[in-house]
Motif scaffolding. Structure first.
Motif, short mmCIF file in Angstrom:
data_model
loop_
_atom_site.label_atom_id
_atom_site.label_comp_id
_atom_site.label_asym_id
_atom_site.label_seq_id
_atom_site.Cartn_x
_atom_site.Cartn_y
_atom_site.Cartn_z
N GLY A 183 0.75 -1.27 0.07
CA GLY A 183 0.09 -0.16 -0.11
C GLY A 183 0.71 1.39 0.06
O GLY A 183 0.39 2.31 -0.12
N TRP A 184 2.16 1.10 0.08
CA TRP A 184 2.97 2.56 0.47
C TRP A 184 3.04 3.21 -1.03
O TRP A 184 3.04 4.56 -0.82
CB TRP A 184 4.26 2.17 0.88
N THR A 185 3.14 2.48 -2.11
CA THR A 185 3.05 3.06 -3.36
C THR A 185 2.00 4.03 -3.56
O THR A 185 1.79 5.02 -4.08
CB THR A 185 3.07 2.11 -4.56
N ASN B 64 9.19 5.64 -1.38
CA ASN B 64 8.01 4.83 -0.88
C ASN B 64 8.28 3.62 -0.27
O ASN B 64 7.30 2.77 0.04
CB ASN B 64 7.06 4.49 -2.04
N TYR B 65 9.69 3.25 -0.29
CA TYR B 65 9.93 1.95 0.61
C TYR B 65 10.03 2.23 2.33
O TYR B 65 10.54 1.62 2.96
CB TYR B 65 11.34 1.47 0.13
N ARG B 66 9.75 3.49 2.70
CA ARG B 66 9.48 3.47 3.97
C ARG B 66 8.20 4.24 4.48
O ARG B 66 7.92 5.14 3.69
CB ARG B 66 10.74 4.60 4.44
N TYR B 67 7.55 3.87 5.54
CA TYR B 67 6.13 4.23 5.83
C TYR B 67 6.13 5.65 6.19
O TYR B 67 5.23 6.20 5.74
CB TYR B 67 5.92 3.48 7.25
N ASP B 68 7.09 6.23 6.81
CA ASP B 68 7.06 7.69 7.16
C ASP B 68 7.59 8.59 6.02
O ASP B 68 6.93 9.82 6.16
CB ASP B 68 7.88 8.03 8.26
N LEU B 69 8.22 7.86 4.81
CA LEU B 69 8.46 8.95 3.74
C LEU B 69 7.20 8.75 2.84
O LEU B 69 7.42 9.63 1.61
CB LEU B 69 9.70 8.42 3.16
N ALA B 70 6.57 7.66 2.58
CA ALA B 70 5.59 7.67 1.48
C ALA B 70 4.59 8.92 1.34
O ALA B 70 4.32 9.53 0.23
CB ALA B 70 4.75 6.59 1.58
#
Length: 408
Positions: free
Chosen positions: A51-53, A135-141
């Motif tokens: 879902g991060w994408t 987008n490979y990190r929850y806080d950065l998406a």
């Protein structure tokens, strides 16, 4: 490693509480409810990483991709909230970071992979600022989506490192969703997107390339192959690439206004340190039974595995019942009859509302779930979008993690 007294004994020890560990634990308990199972997982939260994408594209909220680990952990397992330090495959126990040891009859290794931000010089200190995101990190998406919305003109770079990585289509998904937004806002003419890929092709399975190439042309994306990101100067907004050529490689600087980075990825170090790795350090498994090639009471699944499938949640969805079936068979001295055919799925989000649903197994063999008249995976379709945006999150949370093996 010498034997340790007061070791807790389990029928099955599972290393990892991600999609592989939780789903296989649930599948085991569906088959044999009296199994004594331990799950080793240090995290407080469980994430729906596919879902991060969508978070980075402004479609999902980040909160919808996260739940407390206690909410998804099967009630009948013993949860050890710590890390696995080492495995002694000969003495059949696992040493934990808190000093405990767990003895097992069968071990399932599903710790996921390690994302190594440190390999790219200067990257860690500029993540989340200076237009650098992932987008490979929850806080950065969410920062990805903020950058996409705010960028009016300039250069937007999207990178992909050498394989293997989890979800090989994710670097392109971020790019297509951004370009689709800029196109709809009338900005794409002022923004120059580029796909800087360490590999040599757009996608590894040729049947899906024509559809993807059409979107590369539609959005005016520059494709820069054999470009491996090595360093980032966030303040100067410059990215350095090692570019391979016929006469060797050279370092090339590329300025950016937005930089979406997919970092290099590797297997957890304890796999090789425990003597369970292949030449690349990944868990050395039989490609079909998912049993370790040297230790028959060890199985594995998920991103840490050395099998030649795509590293996706869809692969885990197909691997977990195979492992569960074969572990139960092994415990009962029966032959291993379940086989994994390398299935993986990569829903390539080429625009908001359409997806190219890449489904393939070992050697790039197409393995479509649905008949072509219903969903042609080699073309961008609305049906695949509905599957990705609506159905698959529900399948993940409500079925897969609970051992209900739908779509397998």
């Amino acid at each position: 490693m010498s034997a340790i007294n007061n070791t807790a004994v389990f029928d099955v020890v599972i290393i990892g509480g991600g999609s592989g560990g939780i789903s296989v634990a649930s599948s085991l308990l569906k088959r044999q409810p009296d199994l004594r199972i331990a799950v080793v997982e240090p995290a407080d939260h469980h994430f729906y990483q596919p879902g991060w994408t969508m978070v980075g594209g402004g479609i999902f909220t980040p909160e919808s991709t996260r739940k407390p680990m206690a909410d998804v952990m099967p009630k009948r397992v013993t949860w050890h909230q710590t890390k696995a330090e080492r495995i002694d495959p000969k003495s059949e126990y696992v040493l934990l970071a808190n000093g405990e040891t767990l003895s097992y009859r069968r071990l399932i290794v599903a710790p996921g992979l390690v994302i190594d931000w440190t390999i790219i010089s200067g990257l860690e200190e500029t993540l989340g600022v200076n237009g650098v995101t992932s987008n490979y990190r929850y806080d950065l998406a969410p920062y990805t989506w903020s950058l996409v919305q705010s960028l009016k003109q300039g250069k937007a770079l999207f990178t992909q490192p050498p394989m293997p990585i989890k979800c090989a289509g994710a670097p392109q998904k971020a790019m297509y969703l951004a370009c689709d937004y800029w196109r709809k806002q009338g900005r794409l003419g002022q923004i120059k997107p580029a796909f800087c890929n360490a590999g040599e092709v757009l996608f590894g399975v040729k049947e899906y390339v024509p559809a993807l190439q059409s979107y590369i042309e539609r959005y005016g994306i520059e494709t820069a192959f054999k470009h491996r990101l090595t360093a980032v100067d966030g303040t100067a907004k410059v990215a350095l690439f090692d570019v391979a050529g016929e006469s060797g490689s050279q370092i090339v600087e590329r300025p950016f206004d937005m930089l979406h980075v997919v970092p290099p990825q590797k297997a957890p170090a304890f796999i090789a340190a425990s003597g369970l790795g292949n030449a690349g350090g990944w868990l050395d498994l039989d490609a079909h039974t998912l049993q370790h090639v040297r230790y028959p009471n060890i199985f594995g699944l998920g991103d840490a595995s050395g099998t030649a499938n795509a590293k996706t949640a869809a692969a885990v969805r197909n691997q977990s019942p195979v492992v569960a079936h074969n572990v139960v068979a092994s415990l009962n001295d029966q032959p291993l009859k379940a086989a994994y055919a390398g299935y993986g799925s990569c829903p390539l989000t080429v625009q908001r509302g359409k997806i190219v649903l890449a489904e393939f197994g070992y050697n790039g063999q197409l393995q479509p779930t649905f008949p072509k008249w219903l969903l042609n995976g080699t073309k961008p379709t609305r049906a695949a979008w509905v599957l990705k945006a609506k159905a698959l999150p529900w399948v993940y949370w409500r079925l897969m993690l609970r051992g209900k093996e739908w779509l397998n």
